[in-house]
Design a protein around this motif. Structure first.
Motif, PDB file in Angstrom:
ATOM      1  N   TYR A  32      61.215  84.597  30.675  1.00  0.00           N
ATOM      2  CA  TYR A  32      62.255  83.960  29.681  1.00  0.00           C
ATOM      3  C   TYR A  32      61.683  82.800  29.124  1.00  0.00           C
ATOM      4  O   TYR A  32      61.085  81.893  29.736  1.00  0.00           O
ATOM      5  N   VAL A  33      61.828  82.585  27.749  1.00  0.00           N
ATOM      6  CA  VAL A  33      61.918  81.412  27.257  1.00  0.00           C
ATOM      7  C   VAL A  33      63.138  80.361  27.785  1.00  0.00           C
ATOM      8  O   VAL A  33      64.171  80.947  27.933  1.00  0.00           O
ATOM      9  N   ALA A  49      64.594  70.139  24.266  1.00  0.00           N
ATOM     10  CA  ALA A  49      63.067  70.699  24.512  1.00  0.00           C
ATOM     11  C   ALA A  49      62.932  72.286  25.084  1.00  0.00           C
ATOM     12  O   ALA A  49      64.050  72.825  25.448  1.00  0.00           O
ATOM     13  N   GLY A  50      61.959  72.846  24.711  1.00  0.00           N
ATOM     14  CA  GLY A  50      61.709  74.170  25.115  1.00  0.00           C
ATOM     15  C   GLY A  50      60.573  74.488  25.686  1.00  0.00           C
ATOM     16  O   GLY A  50      59.629  73.733  25.583  1.00  0.00           O
ATOM     17  N   ILE A  51      60.346  75.531  26.602  1.00  0.00           N
ATOM     18  CA  ILE A  51      59.120  76.133  27.105  1.00  0.00           C
ATOM     19  C   ILE A  51      59.212  77.696  27.315  1.00  0.00           C
ATOM     20  O   ILE A  51      59.829  78.240  27.222  1.00  0.00           O
ATOM     21  N   ASN A  52      57.960  78.169  26.798  1.00  0.00           N
ATOM     22  CA  ASN A  52      57.665  79.444  26.980  1.00  0.00           C
ATOM     23  C   ASN A  52      57.629  80.045  28.056  1.00  0.00           C
ATOM     24  O   ASN A  52      57.667  79.365  29.166  1.00  0.00           O
ATOM     25  N   TRP A  53      57.425  81.357  28.201  1.00  0.00           N
ATOM     26  CA  TRP A  53      57.617  82.297  29.460  1.00  0.00           C
ATOM     27  C   TRP A  53      56.440  81.550  30.528  1.00  0.00           C
ATOM     28  O   TRP A  53      56.867  81.479  31.711  1.00  0.00           O
ATOM     29  N   GLY A  55      54.881  78.804  30.595  1.00  0.00           N
ATOM     30  CA  GLY A  55      54.857  77.415  30.714  1.00  0.00           C
ATOM     31  C   GLY A  55      53.749  76.569  29.807  1.00  0.00           C
ATOM     32  O   GLY A  55      53.289  75.446  30.092  1.00  0.00           O
ATOM     33  N   SER A  56      52.812  77.609  28.995  1.00  0.00           N
ATOM     34  CA  SER A  56      51.557  76.770  28.423  1.00  0.00           C
ATOM     35  C   SER A  56      51.861  76.314  27.199  1.00  0.00           C
ATOM     36  O   SER A  56      51.078  75.447  26.717  1.00  0.00           O
ATOM     37  N   THR A  57      53.318  76.545  26.650  1.00  0.00           N
ATOM     38  CA  THR A  57      53.768  75.882  25.345  1.00  0.00           C
ATOM     39  C   THR A  57      54.988  75.220  25.643  1.00  0.00           C
ATOM     40  O   THR A  57      55.975  75.820  26.038  1.00  0.00           O
ATOM     41  N   THR A  69      59.754  65.453  29.533  1.00  0.00           N
ATOM     42  CA  THR A  69      58.818  66.420  29.494  1.00  0.00           C
ATOM     43  C   THR A  69      59.635  67.644  30.313  1.00  0.00           C
ATOM     44  O   THR A  69      60.470  67.508  31.147  1.00  0.00           O
ATOM     45  N   ILE A  70      59.243  68.777  29.798  1.00  0.00           N
ATOM     46  CA  ILE A  70      59.808  70.066  30.334  1.00  0.00           C
ATOM     47  C   ILE A  70      58.907  70.795  30.981  1.00  0.00           C
ATOM     48  O   ILE A  70      57.529  70.802  30.682  1.00  0.00           O
TER      49      ILE A  70
END
Length: 128
Positions: A32-33, A49-53, A55-57, A69-70
């Motif tokens: 999940y995003v 803030a958002g983070i991709n599935w 955690g790399s982006t 920081t997320i």
């Protein structure tokens, strides 16, 4: 059904720090995003803030970049928001949200309407 529970909010003085946590249950959320949003009194809910599935982006608004920081711990089904150098303008209810595949939160993970699941929110109050 995914259930999200936020914690870690509270009262802090300006310049201080808080770490918010959001733990998911009900389904695996490793793909999940995840996003953090906030809503101040009398204002609309806004992206933080958002983070991709994987955690790399990660994405932030300009006002949070460098202060917040997320990050996520997939093994713990938890996403975090580390908030430093807090100011009274950061006072709001903070919500975490989940966007499952095929993902509708947009290229910068910031579309509120794209998130399917929401937590109940945690209050952050920053005193001057």
């Amino acid at each position: 059904q995914v259930r999200l529970v936020e914690s870690g909010g509270g009262l802090v003085q300006a310049g201080g720090s808080l770490r918010l946590s959001c733990t998911a249950s009900g389904r695996t959320f490793s793909n999940y995003v995840m996003g953090w949003f906030r809503q101040a009194p009398g204002k609309e809910r806004e992206f933080v803030a958002g983070i991709n599935w994987s955690g790399s982006t990660t994405y932030y608004t300009d006002s949070e970049k460098g202060r917040f920081t997320i990050f996520r711990d997939i093994a713990k089904n938890t996403v975090y928001l580390q908030m430093n150098s807090l100011s009274p303008e950061d006072t709001a209810i903070y919500y975490c949200a989940a966007d499952p595949p095929p993902y509708h939160s947009g290229n910068r993970l910031s579309l509120l309407s794209g998130y399917d699941y929401w937590g109940q929110g945690t209050q952050v109050t920053v005193s001057s």
